[in-house]
Design a protein around this motif. Structure first.
Motif, PDB file in Angstrom:
ATOM      1  N   TYR A 129       0.730  -1.416   0.117  1.00 18.82           N
ATOM      2  CA  TYR A 129      -0.006   0.036  -0.001  1.00 18.82           C
ATOM      3  C   TYR A 129       0.944   1.319   0.121  1.00 18.82           C
ATOM      4  N   LEU A 130       1.775   1.256   0.860  1.00 15.43           N
ATOM      5  CA  LEU A 130       2.794   2.492   1.152  1.00 15.43           C
ATOM      6  C   LEU A 130       3.514   2.586  -0.321  1.00 15.43           C
ATOM      7  N   ILE A 131       4.220   1.597  -0.824  1.00 16.26           N
ATOM      8  CA  ILE A 131       4.814   1.586  -2.071  1.00 16.26           C
ATOM      9  C   ILE A 131       3.956   2.272  -3.342  1.00 16.26           C
ATOM     10  N   GLN A 132       2.954   1.928  -3.310  1.00 19.79           N
ATOM     11  CA  GLN A 132       2.044   2.489  -4.330  1.00 19.79           C
ATOM     12  C   GLN A 132       1.751   4.043  -4.238  1.00 19.79           C
ATOM     13  N   LEU A 133       1.623   4.212  -2.805  1.00 21.14           N
ATOM     14  CA  LEU A 133       1.460   5.725  -2.387  1.00 21.14           C
ATOM     15  C   LEU A 133       2.856   6.614  -2.674  1.00 21.14           C
ATOM     16  N   ASP A 147       9.841  11.067 -20.276  1.00 19.35           N
ATOM     17  CA  ASP A 147      10.263   9.634 -20.390  1.00 19.35           C
ATOM     18  C   ASP A 147      10.517   8.805 -19.250  1.00 19.35           C
ATOM     19  N   LEU A 148      11.051   9.290 -18.257  1.00 19.85           N
ATOM     20  CA  LEU A 148      11.172   8.764 -16.859  1.00 19.85           C
ATOM     21  C   LEU A 148       9.589   8.708 -16.390  1.00 19.85           C
ATOM     22  N   ALA A 149       8.889   9.452 -16.388  1.00 17.43           N
ATOM     23  CA  ALA A 149       7.742   9.639 -15.771  1.00 17.43           C
ATOM     24  C   ALA A 149       6.755   8.492 -16.540  1.00 17.43           C
ATOM     25  N   LEU A 150       6.874   8.200 -17.804  1.00 12.98           N
ATOM     26  CA  LEU A 150       6.227   7.280 -18.255  1.00 12.98           C
ATOM     27  C   LEU A 150       6.590   5.851 -17.931  1.00 12.98           C
ATOM     28  N   PHE A 151       7.737   5.518 -17.912  1.00 14.52           N
ATOM     29  CA  PHE A 151       8.201   4.321 -17.211  1.00 14.52           C
ATOM     30  C   PHE A 151       7.927   4.004 -15.741  1.00 14.52           C
ATOM     31  N   GLU A 152       7.893   5.173 -14.931  1.00 16.55           N
ATOM     32  CA  GLU A 152       7.437   5.365 -13.689  1.00 16.55           C
ATOM     33  C   GLU A 152       5.901   4.739 -13.514  1.00 16.55           C
ATOM     34  N   ILE A 153       5.098   5.577 -14.216  1.00 16.45           N
ATOM     35  CA  ILE A 153       3.639   5.520 -14.115  1.00 16.45           C
ATOM     36  C   ILE A 153       3.238   4.027 -14.743  1.00 16.45           C
ATOM     37  N   ILE A 154       3.914   3.285 -15.326  1.00 17.12           N
ATOM     38  CA  ILE A 154       3.602   1.992 -15.755  1.00 17.12           C
ATOM     39  C   ILE A 154       3.750   0.912 -14.587  1.00 17.12           C
ATOM     40  N   ILE A 155       4.802   1.242 -14.001  1.00 19.63           N
ATOM     41  CA  ILE A 155       5.440   0.575 -12.534  1.00 19.63           C
ATOM     42  C   ILE A 155       4.235   0.701 -11.476  1.00 19.63           C
ATOM     43  N   PHE A 156       3.891   2.176 -11.412  1.00 16.89           N
ATOM     44  CA  PHE A 156       3.029   2.705 -10.467  1.00 16.89           C
ATOM     45  C   PHE A 156       1.558   1.917 -10.585  1.00 16.89           C
ATOM     46  N   LEU A 157       1.300   1.974 -11.882  1.00 21.69           N
ATOM     47  CA  LEU A 157      -0.048   1.354 -12.148  1.00 21.69           C
ATOM     48  C   LEU A 157      -0.290  -0.234 -11.940  1.00 21.69           C
ATOM     49  N   ILE A 158       1.022  -0.936 -12.213  1.00 17.37           N
ATOM     50  CA  ILE A 158       0.928  -2.327 -11.898  1.00 17.37           C
ATOM     51  C   ILE A 158       0.777  -2.445 -10.354  1.00 17.37           C
ATOM     52  N   MET A 159       1.573  -1.611  -9.387  1.00 23.03           N
ATOM     53  CA  MET A 159       1.688  -1.793  -8.177  1.00 23.03           C
ATOM     54  C   MET A 159       0.273  -1.389  -7.730  1.00 23.03           C
TER      55      MET A 159
END
Length: 158
Positions: free
Chosen positions: A85-89, A106-118
């Motif tokens: 829970y805290l990781i996704q926050l 570009d980095l935000a795009l990569f990060e938001i994909i990981i964020f969505l998975i979490m």
């Protein structure tokens, strides 16, 4: 039915709202300046829509966390549930920082994909604990999916 705990309820809602507030500190200046200069897709919502949507989502996330917190004694690995829970926050906060403050699309795009998975992982875990808690994540998943599409299109257009 478990007894309602008002203080725990408020704390559980305050945590995601607090994360959102910190994220808004990173975004405020850029929204008025840098973000306005970007090429955006035709389906980009007006800036005025983001704050009420995120506020609503953070309240739903907090309610979801409260429902899970109420069942903490029954959860086999509660610390792991809290960590996810805290990781996704934290990933939520990091996206605002990377996109708006660091201006690294570009980095935000990569990060938001990981964020969505979490978020999806978090929702599944919450759903197994409390169905309503998991279902409360659906608007969050849908919005961040849309935000991922927006981020991708802004990346392509810029």
């Amino acid at each position: 039915m478990m007894k309602f705990k008002p203080l725990a309820f408020i704390i559980n809602i305050a945590i995601p709202l607090g994360i959102g507030y910190v994220g808004s500190i990173f975004t405020a200046e850029s929204v008025k300046t840098w973000y306005k200069t970007l090429n955006k897709p035709s389906f980009n919502p007006p800036d005025s829509l983001f704050a009420p949507v995120w506020t609503t989502l953070f309240v739903l996330i907090g309610i979801s966390a409260y429902l899970v917190w109420q069942k903490r004694a029954q959860i086999k690995n509660f610390p792991r549930t809290v960590a996810i829970y805290l990781i996704q926050l934290i990933l939520n906060l990091m996206w605002s920082f990377i996109f708006f403050y660091a201006k690294q699309i570009d980095l935000a795009l990569f990060e938001i994909i990981i964020f969505l998975i979490m978020i999806i992982i978090n929702a599944r875990i919450f759903y197994k604990i409390d169905k309503v808690a998991g279902l409360l994540f659906i608007p969050y998943i849908l919005w961040v999916s849309f935000a991922t599409l927006l981020t991708y299109n802004i990346f392509i257009l810029n």
